[in-house]
Design an enzyme around this catalytic site. Sequence first.
Site, PDB file in Angstrom:
ATOM      1  N   LYS A 171       0.835  -1.211   0.000  1.00  0.00           N
ATOM      2  CA  LYS A 171       0.000   0.000   0.000  1.00  0.00           C
ATOM      3  C   LYS A 171       0.876   1.270   0.000  1.00  0.00           C
ATOM      4  CE  LYS A 171      -3.605   2.678   0.408  1.00  0.00           C
ATOM      5  NZ  LYS A 171      -4.643   2.897  -0.569  1.00  0.00           N
ATOM      6  N   LYS A 239      -0.367  11.301   5.619  1.00  0.00           N
ATOM      7  CA  LYS A 239      -0.054  10.239   6.581  1.00  0.00           C
ATOM      8  C   LYS A 239       0.607   9.053   5.866  1.00  0.00           C
ATOM      9  CE  LYS A 239      -3.303   7.435   6.985  1.00  0.00           C
ATOM     10  NZ  LYS A 239      -3.786   6.158   6.457  1.00  0.00           N
TER      11      LYS A 239
HETATM   12  P1  NAP Z   1     -12.546   8.494   7.482  1.00  0.00           P
HETATM   13  O1  NAP Z   1     -13.640   8.887   6.553  1.00  0.00           O
HETATM   14  O2  NAP Z   1     -11.858   9.527   8.290  1.00  0.00           O
HETATM   15  O3  NAP Z   1     -13.143   7.333   8.430  1.00  0.00           O
HETATM   16  C1  NAP Z   1     -12.502   6.834   9.567  1.00  0.00           C
HETATM   17  C2  NAP Z   1     -13.583   6.367  10.535  1.00  0.00           C
HETATM   18  O4  NAP Z   1     -12.943   5.801  11.693  1.00  0.00           O
HETATM   19  C3  NAP Z   1     -14.476   7.505  11.010  1.00  0.00           C
HETATM   20  O5  NAP Z   1     -15.823   7.113  10.869  1.00  0.00           O
HETATM   21  C4  NAP Z   1     -14.067   7.669  12.467  1.00  0.00           C
HETATM   22  O6  NAP Z   1     -15.130   8.089  13.298  1.00  0.00           O
HETATM   23  C5  NAP Z   1     -13.656   6.279  12.834  1.00  0.00           C
HETATM   24  N1  NAP Z   1     -12.759   6.254  13.999  1.00  0.00           N
HETATM   25  C6  NAP Z   1     -11.628   6.971  14.201  1.00  0.00           C
HETATM   26  N2  NAP Z   1     -11.083   6.665  15.392  1.00  0.00           N
HETATM   27  C7  NAP Z   1     -11.891   5.730  15.943  1.00  0.00           C
HETATM   28  C8  NAP Z   1     -11.886   5.017  17.180  1.00  0.00           C
HETATM   29  N3  NAP Z   1     -10.904   5.199  18.075  1.00  0.00           N
HETATM   30  N4  NAP Z   1     -12.881   4.135  17.427  1.00  0.00           N
HETATM   31  C9  NAP Z   1     -13.885   3.938  16.527  1.00  0.00           C
HETATM   32  N5  NAP Z   1     -13.954   4.586  15.346  1.00  0.00           N
HETATM   33  C10 NAP Z   1     -12.974   5.473  15.065  1.00  0.00           C
HETATM   34  O7  NAP Z   1     -11.376   7.732   6.679  1.00  0.00           O
HETATM   35  P2  NAP Z   1     -11.528   6.834   5.350  1.00  0.00           P
HETATM   36  O8  NAP Z   1     -11.341   7.700   4.165  1.00  0.00           O
HETATM   37  O9  NAP Z   1     -12.707   5.933   5.467  1.00  0.00           O
HETATM   38  O10 NAP Z   1     -10.159   5.990   5.476  1.00  0.00           O
HETATM   39  C11 NAP Z   1     -10.035   4.879   6.360  1.00  0.00           C
HETATM   40  C12 NAP Z   1      -8.704   4.194   6.048  1.00  0.00           C
HETATM   41  O11 NAP Z   1      -8.721   3.736   4.680  1.00  0.00           O
HETATM   42  C13 NAP Z   1      -7.486   5.119   6.189  1.00  0.00           C
HETATM   43  O12 NAP Z   1      -6.391   4.412   6.706  1.00  0.00           O
HETATM   44  C14 NAP Z   1      -7.219   5.547   4.746  1.00  0.00           C
HETATM   45  O13 NAP Z   1      -5.871   5.911   4.562  1.00  0.00           O
HETATM   46  C15 NAP Z   1      -7.616   4.294   3.980  1.00  0.00           C
HETATM   47  N6  NAP Z   1      -8.050   4.494   2.594  1.00  0.00           N
HETATM   48  C16 NAP Z   1      -8.921   5.502   2.258  1.00  0.00           C
HETATM   49  C17 NAP Z   1      -9.294   5.650   0.927  1.00  0.00           C
HETATM   50  C18 NAP Z   1     -10.251   6.751   0.492  1.00  0.00           C
HETATM   51  O14 NAP Z   1     -10.343   6.999  -0.731  1.00  0.00           O
HETATM   52  N7  NAP Z   1     -10.951   7.415   1.390  1.00  0.00           N
HETATM   53  C19 NAP Z   1      -8.807   4.779  -0.059  1.00  0.00           C
HETATM   54  C20 NAP Z   1      -7.973   3.745   0.322  1.00  0.00           C
HETATM   55  C21 NAP Z   1      -7.592   3.612   1.648  1.00  0.00           C
HETATM   56  P3  NAP Z   1     -15.683   9.617  13.328  1.00  0.00           P
HETATM   57  O15 NAP Z   1     -16.996   9.543  12.572  1.00  0.00           O
HETATM   58  O16 NAP Z   1     -15.871   9.927  14.773  1.00  0.00           O
HETATM   59  O17 NAP Z   1     -14.641  10.490  12.678  1.00  0.00           O
END
Ligand code: NAP
Length: 292
Positions: A171, A239
């Site tokens: 990744k 990050k």
């Molecule tokens: P995001 O929208 O910020 O979602 C993260 C989720 O985790 C949020 O709902 C957050 O809750 C929750 N969270 C954070 N800390 C927590 C805890 N301690 N306990 C329970 N829930 C918690 O991020 P995302 O875009 O979905 O990305 C998630 C991962 O996938 C990351 O590592 C990212 O690098 C990877 N990724 C993302 C993409 C993309 O296009 N978005 C593509 C590939 C990979 P809240 O609602 O309170 O914030």
Amino acid sequence: MERIGFIGLGIMGKPMARNLIKEGYSLVVHNRSRGPVEELASEGATPASSPKEVAEHSDLVITMLPDSPDVDQVVTGPGGVVEGVRPGMLFVDMSTIAPATTREIYKILKDKGVESLDAPVSGGEVGAKEGTLSIMVGGTEGAFKRALPVFQVVGQNVVHIGGPGAGQITKACNQIVVALTIQAVGEAMTLAKKAGVDPAKVREALLGGFAQSRILDVHGKRVLDRNFQPGFKLKLHRKDLGIALQTARELSLPLFTTAQVAQSMDALLAMDKGELDHSALILLLEQLAGEV
Ligand code: NAP
């Protein structure tokens, strides 16, 4: 069918969990904010108030969280997954985190009789919604085979790369290519604009030649539409470059251009643009070009 626990219901996690519910899996879900938990509960999932509670009611726990400290806290912190596991369970982290953290968590869970996989994804929000993610997996062959039916619901191209941490290394490689390509597309489109040539026509021409790429297609369109709503947040991509640079540092390996793009992202974070889509990398170039 395995009972699945799902923790982290953000841009990626919520649609992934939804696809598993639609496929007929029984899901226990948890998230820091309660909105997405209630939303999925109304679609058939069982809400849980802590990662521990998720683990207690699952055979396989999936996490989709922002960063290494988040996964560490959810697994090993108070009320964490570790407190609710039983031998024979499987833990699958699909977040993008540091390979070193992945390996530490692997050892902690192994001592409890629990196998782990690191299974970060590529394909973005669209891939998460459509169930077409590319999944790069690290861990044992046995654990991979067990999780494969679940991976095939949320993704399409599923590759077992190697042992624990190998998925996260893959990744990191992916994120280097994506970041540097966004920078290249941004530079090309800024040059076109500054030279008085229509960037839309430039994109159209380049898409038919050797410079074509999915990033030129999708993010080039975002730039033309001035649509910087995430998608993938710039701060999360910064990050990921941090993970790549730290891993390279541990190997005494220079990553020249990755370091430069990380600095550009830092400038945008300082301008409070971290919540925008990573295609917003072009905004810095435009500012330097005197076009903002
Ligand atoms: P995001 O929208 O910020 O979602 C993260 C989720 O985790 C949020 O709902 C957050 O809750 C929750 N969270 C954070 N800390 C927590 C805890 N301690 N306990 C329970 N829930 C918690 O991020 P995302 O875009 O979905 O990305 C998630 C991962 O996938 C990351 O590592 C990212 O690098 C990877 N990724 C993302 C993409 C993309 O296009 N978005 C593509 C590939 C990979 P809240 O609602 O309170 O914030």
